[in-house]
Design a protein around this motif. Structure first.
Motif, PDB file in Angstrom:
ATOM      1  N   PRO A  26      33.134  76.451  67.498  1.00 33.42           N
ATOM      2  CA  PRO A  26      33.273  75.750  66.237  1.00 33.42           C
ATOM      3  C   PRO A  26      34.720  75.696  65.775  1.00 33.42           C
ATOM      4  O   PRO A  26      35.518  76.589  66.055  1.00 33.42           O
ATOM      5  CB  PRO A  26      32.431  76.582  65.266  1.00 33.42           C
ATOM      6  N   ARG A  27      35.055  74.650  65.050  1.00 31.98           N
ATOM      7  CA  ARG A  27      36.342  74.558  64.374  1.00 31.98           C
ATOM      8  C   ARG A  27      36.034  74.395  62.900  1.00 31.98           C
ATOM      9  O   ARG A  27      35.835  73.289  62.434  1.00 31.98           O
ATOM     10  CB  ARG A  27      37.146  73.358  64.879  1.00 31.98           C
ATOM     11  N   PRO A  28      35.926  75.500  62.162  1.00 33.93           N
ATOM     12  CA  PRO A  28      35.490  75.389  60.774  1.00 33.93           C
ATOM     13  C   PRO A  28      36.374  74.454  59.972  1.00 33.93           C
ATOM     14  O   PRO A  28      37.588  74.478  60.091  1.00 33.93           O
ATOM     15  CB  PRO A  28      35.598  76.841  60.260  1.00 33.93           C
ATOM     16  N   ALA A  29      35.735  73.631  59.155  1.00 31.06           N
ATOM     17  CA  ALA A  29      36.483  72.766  58.261  1.00 31.06           C
ATOM     18  C   ALA A  29      36.977  73.608  57.097  1.00 31.06           C
ATOM     19  O   ALA A  29      36.219  74.305  56.447  1.00 31.06           O
ATOM     20  CB  ALA A  29      35.587  71.637  57.760  1.00 31.06           C
ATOM     21  N   VAL A  30      38.274  73.552  56.819  1.00 28.98           N
ATOM     22  CA  VAL A  30      38.872  74.406  55.822  1.00 28.98           C
ATOM     23  C   VAL A  30      38.948  73.672  54.497  1.00 28.98           C
ATOM     24  O   VAL A  30      39.379  72.515  54.445  1.00 28.98           O
ATOM     25  CB  VAL A  30      40.294  74.819  56.256  1.00 28.98           C
ATOM     26  N   ALA A  31      38.533  74.316  53.451  1.00 26.22           N
ATOM     27  CA  ALA A  31      38.581  73.682  52.137  1.00 26.22           C
ATOM     28  C   ALA A  31      40.017  73.387  51.749  1.00 26.22           C
ATOM     29  O   ALA A  31      40.889  74.244  51.817  1.00 26.22           O
ATOM     30  CB  ALA A  31      37.940  74.606  51.092  1.00 26.22           C
ATOM     31  N   MET A 125      22.511  66.999  53.249  1.00 27.47           N
ATOM     32  CA  MET A 125      22.854  65.795  53.991  1.00 27.47           C
ATOM     33  C   MET A 125      24.224  65.915  54.647  1.00 27.47           C
ATOM     34  O   MET A 125      24.394  65.538  55.818  1.00 27.47           O
ATOM     35  CB  MET A 125      22.851  64.580  53.056  1.00 27.47           C
ATOM     36  N   ILE A 126      25.211  66.437  53.939  1.00 23.97           N
ATOM     37  CA  ILE A 126      26.569  66.520  54.472  1.00 23.97           C
ATOM     38  C   ILE A 126      26.790  67.817  55.255  1.00 23.97           C
ATOM     39  O   ILE A 126      27.259  67.795  56.389  1.00 23.97           O
ATOM     40  CB  ILE A 126      27.601  66.405  53.336  1.00 23.97           C
ATOM     41  N   ARG A 127      26.436  68.953  54.671  1.00 24.63           N
ATOM     42  CA  ARG A 127      26.746  70.232  55.313  1.00 24.63           C
ATOM     43  C   ARG A 127      25.881  70.498  56.548  1.00 24.63           C
ATOM     44  O   ARG A 127      26.362  71.071  57.532  1.00 24.63           O
ATOM     45  CB  ARG A 127      26.568  71.374  54.308  1.00 24.63           C
ATOM     46  N   ASN A 128      24.629  70.080  56.504  1.00 23.35           N
ATOM     47  CA  ASN A 128      23.716  70.355  57.606  1.00 23.35           C
ATOM     48  C   ASN A 128      23.271  69.105  58.350  1.00 23.35           C
ATOM     49  O   ASN A 128      22.485  69.190  59.286  1.00 23.35           O
ATOM     50  CB  ASN A 128      22.487  71.101  57.091  1.00 23.35           C
ATOM     51  N   SER A 129      23.743  67.957  57.924  1.00 22.43           N
ATOM     52  CA  SER A 129      23.378  66.665  58.525  1.00 22.43           C
ATOM     53  C   SER A 129      21.868  66.456  58.514  1.00 22.43           C
ATOM     54  O   SER A 129      21.283  65.970  59.485  1.00 22.43           O
ATOM     55  CB  SER A 129      23.929  66.544  59.958  1.00 22.43           C
ATOM     56  N   ASP A 130      21.246  66.777  57.395  1.00 20.12           N
ATOM     57  CA  ASP A 130      19.800  66.655  57.263  1.00 20.12           C
ATOM     58  C   ASP A 130      19.421  65.188  57.061  1.00 20.12           C
ATOM     59  O   ASP A 130      19.824  64.551  56.093  1.00 20.12           O
ATOM     60  CB  ASP A 130      19.326  67.497  56.073  1.00 20.12           C
ATOM     61  N   ASN A 131      18.618  64.657  57.977  1.00 23.17           N
ATOM     62  CA  ASN A 131      18.253  63.245  57.936  1.00 23.17           C
ATOM     63  C   ASN A 131      17.236  62.914  56.841  1.00 23.17           C
ATOM     64  O   ASN A 131      17.261  61.826  56.269  1.00 23.17           O
ATOM     65  CB  ASN A 131      17.709  62.810  59.288  1.00 23.17           C
ATOM     66  N   ARG A 201      34.505  69.087  48.816  1.00 23.15           N
ATOM     67  CA  ARG A 201      33.992  70.441  49.013  1.00 23.15           C
ATOM     68  C   ARG A 201      32.857  70.439  50.034  1.00 23.15           C
ATOM     69  O   ARG A 201      32.794  71.319  50.907  1.00 23.15           O
ATOM     70  CB  ARG A 201      33.509  71.022  47.687  1.00 23.15           C
ATOM     71  N   LEU A 202      31.975  69.453  49.958  1.00 16.72           N
ATOM     72  CA  LEU A 202      30.895  69.357  50.938  1.00 16.72           C
ATOM     73  C   LEU A 202      31.450  69.127  52.337  1.00 16.72           C
ATOM     74  O   LEU A 202      31.050  69.784  53.303  1.00 16.72           O
ATOM     75  CB  LEU A 202      29.944  68.217  50.565  1.00 16.72           C
ATOM     76  N   MET A 203      32.379  68.192  52.470  1.00 19.27           N
ATOM     77  CA  MET A 203      32.916  67.851  53.790  1.00 19.27           C
ATOM     78  C   MET A 203      33.835  68.930  54.340  1.00 19.27           C
ATOM     79  O   MET A 203      34.105  68.960  55.544  1.00 19.27           O
ATOM     80  CB  MET A 203      33.648  66.509  53.702  1.00 19.27           C
ATOM     81  N   SER A 204      34.312  69.819  53.475  1.00 21.92           N
ATOM     82  CA  SER A 204      35.156  70.931  53.914  1.00 21.92           C
ATOM     83  C   SER A 204      34.348  72.164  54.292  1.00 21.92           C
ATOM     84  O   SER A 204      34.918  73.183  54.673  1.00 21.92           O
ATOM     85  CB  SER A 204      36.153  71.307  52.806  1.00 21.92           C
ATOM     86  N   SER A 205      33.024  72.071  54.171  1.00 26.85           N
ATOM     87  CA  SER A 205      32.198  73.253  54.436  1.00 26.85           C
ATOM     88  C   SER A 205      30.947  72.886  55.232  1.00 26.85           C
ATOM     89  O   SER A 205      29.874  73.423  54.987  1.00 26.85           O
ATOM     90  CB  SER A 205      31.807  73.919  53.114  1.00 26.85           C
ATOM     91  N   VAL A 206      31.104  71.961  56.191  1.00 25.82           N
ATOM     92  CA  VAL A 206      29.964  71.635  57.050  1.00 25.82           C
ATOM     93  C   VAL A 206      29.616  72.845  57.906  1.00 25.82           C
ATOM     94  O   VAL A 206      30.439  73.742  58.107  1.00 25.82           O
ATOM     95  CB  VAL A 206      30.269  70.408  57.944  1.00 25.82           C
ATOM     96  N   ALA A 207      28.397  72.873  58.419  1.00 29.81           N
ATOM     97  CA  ALA A 207      27.969  73.971  59.275  1.00 29.81           C
ATOM     98  C   ALA A 207      28.988  74.162  60.396  1.00 29.81           C
ATOM     99  O   ALA A 207      29.440  73.178  61.010  1.00 29.81           O
ATOM    100  CB  ALA A 207      26.592  73.668  59.858  1.00 29.81           C
ATOM    101  N   PRO A 208      29.404  75.392  60.689  1.00 29.47           N
ATOM    102  CA  PRO A 208      30.464  75.624  61.673  1.00 29.47           C
ATOM    103  C   PRO A 208      30.229  74.941  63.011  1.00 29.47           C
ATOM    104  O   PRO A 208      31.171  74.440  63.629  1.00 29.47           O
ATOM    105  CB  PRO A 208      30.482  77.153  61.812  1.00 29.47           C
ATOM    106  N   GLU A 209      28.976  74.898  63.460  1.00 32.44           N
ATOM    107  CA  GLU A 209      28.708  74.280  64.759  1.00 32.44           C
ATOM    108  C   GLU A 209      28.845  72.763  64.720  1.00 32.44           C
ATOM    109  O   GLU A 209      28.824  72.099  65.762  1.00 32.44           O
ATOM    110  CB  GLU A 209      27.309  74.668  65.254  1.00 32.44           C
ATOM    111  N   GLN A 210      29.007  72.188  63.513  1.00 34.22           N
ATOM    112  CA  GLN A 210      29.205  70.748  63.374  1.00 34.22           C
ATOM    113  C   GLN A 210      30.636  70.399  62.981  1.00 34.22           C
ATOM    114  O   GLN A 210      30.931  69.247  62.650  1.00 34.22           O
ATOM    115  CB  GLN A 210      28.234  70.192  62.323  1.00 34.22           C
ATOM    116  N   ALA A 211      31.538  71.358  63.049  1.00 36.16           N
ATOM    117  CA  ALA A 211      32.914  71.147  62.583  1.00 36.16           C
ATOM    118  C   ALA A 211      33.862  70.740  63.694  1.00 36.16           C
ATOM    119  O   ALA A 211      35.058  70.971  63.621  1.00 36.16           O
ATOM    120  CB  ALA A 211      33.422  72.410  61.883  1.00 36.16           C
ATOM    121  N   TRP A 212      33.358  70.102  64.729  1.00 36.39           N
ATOM    122  CA  TRP A 212      34.196  69.579  65.806  1.00 36.39           C
ATOM    123  C   TRP A 212      34.722  68.199  65.385  1.00 36.39           C
ATOM    124  O   TRP A 212      34.603  67.808  64.244  1.00 36.39           O
ATOM    125  CB  TRP A 212      33.386  69.493  67.106  1.00 36.39           C
ATOM    126  N   GLY A 213      35.308  67.470  66.327  1.00 37.58           N
ATOM    127  CA  GLY A 213      35.734  66.106  66.027  1.00 37.58           C
ATOM    128  C   GLY A 213      37.177  66.019  65.596  1.00 37.58           C
ATOM    129  O   GLY A 213      38.062  66.580  66.235  1.00 37.58           O
TER     130      GLY A 213
END
Length: 293
Positions: A26-31, A125-131, A201-213
């Motif tokens: 993971p590459r954690p998104a930093v606030a 929706m943003i942090r966990n990408s819940d559909n 704040r939401l986009m800076s704290s997505v689940a660590p396993e989704q912080a790639w890209g």
């Protein structure tokens, strides 16, 4: 990067469901804690630098499956750059950023506060990408017609929201997703300061396993990714990443979209490398764009 434990997402186009996270390093998104950089006069990337970056991207993509495109806006210098974006891409879960923007603007227009329940929907929706949560908010803003109206009013001209349940099939060019990020983050834009802070704040704290890209370009990242084995492409993968970066004194908005990768891991590698090349070029990193590996 090794991406493990990916669930199939072909059903995203047909019906909602909780998006399973990817795993790997993971590459954690930093606030982000700094004030936004002063708004610069908009300009194109200098011609010689644009040609050099074009060549670097073309050289890399010749060896990669599928196709990909990137757009970047450096808010610090005002430089803009876009590469191979004539044909739009399916957004998959990146469309959730568009939904979030439209939802917050709708609440502002109505003069209503975001309820605790709506906060939970947006967070997931943003942090966990819940559909499921994305679907509910999509319906709240009026679905395809509602999102289209909001985007057109904001000058986002080429995004085509998906019908019915198919918000994930929204198609867009990277530069239009950069415009979405502008409207979401600009102090002089349509969102209130409170809503801008909330979205970042939401986009800076997505689940660590989704912080790639796009976070692969280093610096502080506020991002949202999308990944999907698309039925329309015979199960080949759509992999996308958009976000705001603060790198080497620059504030950048970036969107990297790709499709037709044989697997998610390949798509992630492509997206991350394109982000590195583009960011290094616009921030004038010590390493030249041709030398980035």
């Amino acid at each position: 990067m090794r991406v493990r434990g990916i669930w199939p997402f072909a059903l995203l186009i047909m019906a909602p469901g909780c998006a399973a996270p990817s795993s790997g390093t993971p590459r954690p998104a930093v606030a982000a804690t700094h004030e936004p950089a002063p708004k610069a006069v908009q300009s194109a990337l200098p011609a010689d630098e644009q040609r050099a970056l074009d060549r670097a991207l073309e050289h890399y993509l010749r060896k990669r499956p599928g196709r990909a495109s990137v757009a970047v806006y450096d808010k610090t210098t005002g430089a803009r750059y876009a590469f191979r974006e004539r044909t739009p891409f399916m957004l998959a879960s990146v469309a959730k950023v568009d939904i979030l923007l439209a939802f917050l603007l709708t609440k502002q227009r109505e003069g209503r506060l975001v309820s605790a329940y709506e906060h939970r929907l947006a967070d997931r929706m943003i942090r966990n990408s819940d559909n499921d949560c994305a679907h509910e908010l999509y319906m709240t803003i009026g679905g395809q017609d509602g999102l289209t109206r909001v985007l057109r009013k904001l000058g986002v001209e080429h995004a085509r929201p998906g019908p019915g349940l198919s918000w994930g099939s929204t198609r867009s060019r990277p530069s239009d997703q950069v415009k979405v990020l502008e409207r979401l983050t600009d102090p002089s834009g349509p969102l209130s300061a409170r809503h801008r802070r909330y979205a970042l704040r939401l986009m800076s704290s997505v689940a660590p396993e989704q912080a790639w890209g796009v976070s692969a370009a280093d610096g502080e990242a506020a991002l949202k990714n999308g990944w999907l084995p698309a039925q329309v492409h015979g199960g080949l993968w759509t992999v996308n990443s958009v976000g705001r970066l603060r790198v080497r004194g620059h504030e950048l908005l970036i969107a990297v979209l790709s499709e037709r990768s044989p697997d998610m891991e390949t798509g992630v590698a492509t997206v991350e490398h394109l982000a590195k090349l583009a960011v290094n070029a616009l921030t004038r990193a010590e390493t030249t764009v041709e030398a980035v590996s």
